[in-house]
Design an enzyme around this catalytic site. Structure first.
Site, PDB file in Angstrom:
ATOM      1  CG  PHE A 113      -1.912   1.022   1.347  1.00  0.00           C
ATOM      2  CD1 PHE A 113      -3.169   0.808   0.818  1.00  0.00           C
ATOM      3  CD2 PHE A 113      -1.656   2.226   1.989  1.00  0.00           C
ATOM      4  CE1 PHE A 113      -4.152   1.781   0.907  1.00  0.00           C
ATOM      5  CE2 PHE A 113      -2.633   3.202   2.081  1.00  0.00           C
ATOM      6  CZ  PHE A 113      -3.885   2.984   1.541  1.00  0.00           C
TER       7      PHE A 113
ATOM      8  CG  ASP B 136       0.285  -2.081   7.097  1.00  0.00           C
ATOM      9  OD1 ASP B 136      -0.840  -2.456   7.490  1.00  0.00           O
ATOM     10  OD2 ASP B 136       0.493  -0.960   6.591  1.00  0.00           O
TER      11      ASP B 136
ATOM     12  CE1 TYR C 191      -9.109   2.806   7.082  1.00  0.00           C
ATOM     13  CE2 TYR C 191      -8.153   3.995   8.929  1.00  0.00           C
ATOM     14  CZ  TYR C 191      -8.076   3.555   7.628  1.00  0.00           C
ATOM     15  OH  TYR C 191      -6.959   3.846   6.885  1.00  0.00           O
ATOM     16  CE  LYS C 192      -7.832  -0.085   5.191  1.00  0.00           C
ATOM     17  NZ  LYS C 192      -6.411  -0.144   4.808  1.00  0.00           N
TER      18      LYS C 192
ATOM     19  NE  ARG D 277     -10.085  -2.900  -2.483  1.00  0.00           N
ATOM     20  CZ  ARG D 277      -9.606  -2.387  -1.360  1.00  0.00           C
ATOM     21  NH1 ARG D 277      -8.439  -2.815  -0.876  1.00  0.00           N
ATOM     22  NH2 ARG D 277     -10.262  -1.463  -0.690  1.00  0.00           N
TER      23      ARG D 277
HETATM   24  C1  LIG Z   1      -5.636   1.075   4.776  1.00  0.00           C
HETATM   25  C2  LIG Z   1      -4.142   0.971   4.834  1.00  0.00           C
HETATM   26  C3  LIG Z   1      -3.367   2.013   5.368  1.00  0.00           C
HETATM   27  C4  LIG Z   1      -4.025   3.274   5.811  1.00  0.00           C
HETATM   28  O1  LIG Z   1      -3.182   4.208   6.400  1.00  0.00           O
HETATM   29  P1  LIG Z   1      -3.838   5.442   7.163  1.00  0.00           P
HETATM   30  O2  LIG Z   1      -2.712   6.191   7.701  1.00  0.00           O
HETATM   31  O3  LIG Z   1      -4.761   4.854   8.206  1.00  0.00           O
HETATM   32  O4  LIG Z   1      -4.645   6.207   6.163  1.00  0.00           O
HETATM   33  C5  LIG Z   1      -1.998   1.810   5.475  1.00  0.00           C
HETATM   34  N1  LIG Z   1      -1.423   0.660   5.060  1.00  0.00           N
HETATM   35  C6  LIG Z   1      -2.154  -0.335   4.515  1.00  0.00           C
HETATM   36  C7  LIG Z   1      -1.484  -1.606   4.082  1.00  0.00           C
HETATM   37  C8  LIG Z   1      -3.528  -0.213   4.373  1.00  0.00           C
HETATM   38  O5  LIG Z   1      -4.244  -1.187   3.829  1.00  0.00           O
END
Ligand SMILES: *Cc1c(COP(=O)(O)O)cnc(C)c1O
Length: 435
Positions: free
Chosen positions: A153, A222, A247-248, A396
């Site tokens: 990500f 992560d 939040y997921k 997705r």
């Molecule tokens: C959703 C996600 C994030 C989100 O980062 P935020 O700082 O909360 O916006 C980071 N890394 C991964 C792998 C994600 O899927």
């Protein structure tokens, strides 16, 4: 005269062969699902009614989890009573001050961590910064590089590059499957996504962590797409540092604070790059000299975001009596069933799964490569099937076993087949870039 009420779900005058069976199997799987009743703990549209078809199937919990029923009342109480009436007293009397560690201990069992190793606060991105810089500061003196998941990500890569610049190291992107071969004695740490956000591939956390340790490097994971979706086993696999969002699959609400895991045996050596006053050993001494707190409070920065943090705490009540193993079992059954339904309803030349079929390599989402995916997802959402689109060509579908039913999976695949049938020009090579 296309749809008439006497046809069961999935059936109609022109239904593909196997369609009725899939609908019947969905009903049987839902009837036998031990987690079926947990859905009532969430605010969702009523179960799809095939006569009306209005209610939305929500398959985007890997982006924003649905709202647990307990949250609104709890947040109203925090605002009206704890803030409105108790005001400043709530920092102690309502337990606000210790909430980052308390909520961390509620997340801990969901990611296989003993108490005292998880703190909640700040965004995932900020926690990535703490973890990467803190990890580099703990690494051996001769280290010259950080490995970063080449498929990460984006935020993780951006933060790792900045952290590397600040610490004088280089960043080397490596495919997760290659990390064991690429790690060297000069590697300080590797930052890896447990589940790939785009394809839904589950990376081998135990194996990669072990390979990193064998070379003397730290493992930083992560968990954004695995926390709350599948067993992680942080302690069992001796992970060093980890971050994740809430939040997921943890349903904490938009912008809910993230978590930082710091293995107990490393806490004493962790030097935060953001040593705010909340991480001080004695914050109210207001000492000009910094002295880090003992334990996981060392991962804090400034004043916690109490409204979001306590919304998250209420949201975590949906886990009462629910095991992550049961969630994993249902998740694999749901994604297997969805893939099977896609096989029945969707011509193979129109959409292809980029999510591995092997359970050992699958997270809790299914990603379908589909030309014209943006247009296809817009039409799916218009027809009440809410997934999301990742450029250039990925659809997705996230499966949250706490509230996703087998009927949802069946309907999503069936409506996808209908949409592709209604958009014959899409997916013939004109839209999207394929590949
Ligand atoms: C959703 C996600 C994030 C989100 O980062 P935020 O700082 O909360 O916006 C980071 N890394 C991964 C792998 C994600 O899927």
């Amino acid at each position: 005269m296309s749809e008439t009420p006497e046809f069961p779900a999935g059936a109609g005058p022109h239904e593909p062969p196997g369609s009725r069976e899939m609908a019947a199997r969905a009903a049987a799987l839902d009837a036998a699902d031990p987690l079926a009743a947990v859905r009532d703990r969430f605010v969702l549209d009523a179960a799809p009614d095939h006569a009306s078809g209005d209610a939305a199937v929500y398959l985007d919990g890997n982006s924003l989890g649905a709202l647990p029923r307990t949250v609104a009342g709890r947040v109203a109480d925090v605002i009206a009573r704890e803030w409105g009436e108790l005001r400043i007293r709530s920092w102690t009397e309502s337990g606000w001050w210790t909430a980052p560690e308390r909520v961390g201990d509620k997340i801990a069992p969901l990611i296989g961590a003993a108490p005292g190793q998880v703190v909640v606060g700040d965004s995932t991105s900020v926690n990535l910064f703490k973890a990467v810089v803190g990890g580099v500061r703990m690494a051996g003196k001769g280290c010259t590089e950080i490995l970063v998941d080449a498929t990460t990500f984006p935020t993780d890569g951006y933060i790792a590059r900045s952290a590397a610049r600040m610490t004088g190291l280089a960043v080397r992107p490596v495919e997760p499957a290659r990390i064991a071969d690429e790690v060297t004695e000069r590697t300080a740490l590797a930052l890896v996504n447990h589940v790939d956000y785009r394809t839904g591939r589950l990376n081998d956390l135990p194996g990669i962590t072990h390979a990193l340790h064998s070379a003397g490097a730290l493992a930083v994971w992560d968990l954004c797409h695995s926390a709350g979706a599948l067993p992680v086993g942080l302690d069992a696999h001796h992970v060093d540092l980890a971050v994740g969002c809430t939040y997921k699959y943890l349903n904490g609400g938009p912008g809910a604070p993230a978590f930082l895991y710091l293995r107990e045996s490393l806490q004493e050596r962790f030097e935060s790059p953001l040593p705010g006053w909340n991480s001080h050993a004695d914050p109210f001494a207001m000492d000009p000299a910094y002295a880090p707190a003992e334990g996981i409070a060392r991962g804090r920065v400034g004043t916690p975001d109490i409204l979001s943090l306590l919304a998250l705490e209420a949201a975590l009540e949906v886990w009462d009596g629910v095991s992550v193993d049961a969630v994993r079992t249902k998740s694999l059954a749901l994604t297997d069933f969805f893939l099977e339904c896609v096989g029945v309803h969707v011509p193979p030349d129109r959409a292809r799964s980029v999510t591995p079929y092997d359970h050992r390599q699958r997270g809790s989402q299914v990603s379908l490569e589909c030309r014209g995916a943006g247009e296809v997802m817009d039409e799916l959402i218009r027809r009440g099937v809410v997934g999301d689109f990742r450029r250039p060509d990925v659809l997705r579908f996230g499966f949250t076993p706490l509230y996703t039913s087998f009927a949802d999976a069946e309907r999503a695949a069936r409506v996808l087949g209908e949409v592709l049938g209604a958009l014959p020009e899409v997916g013939t090579g004109a839209a999207g870039t394929g590949g």
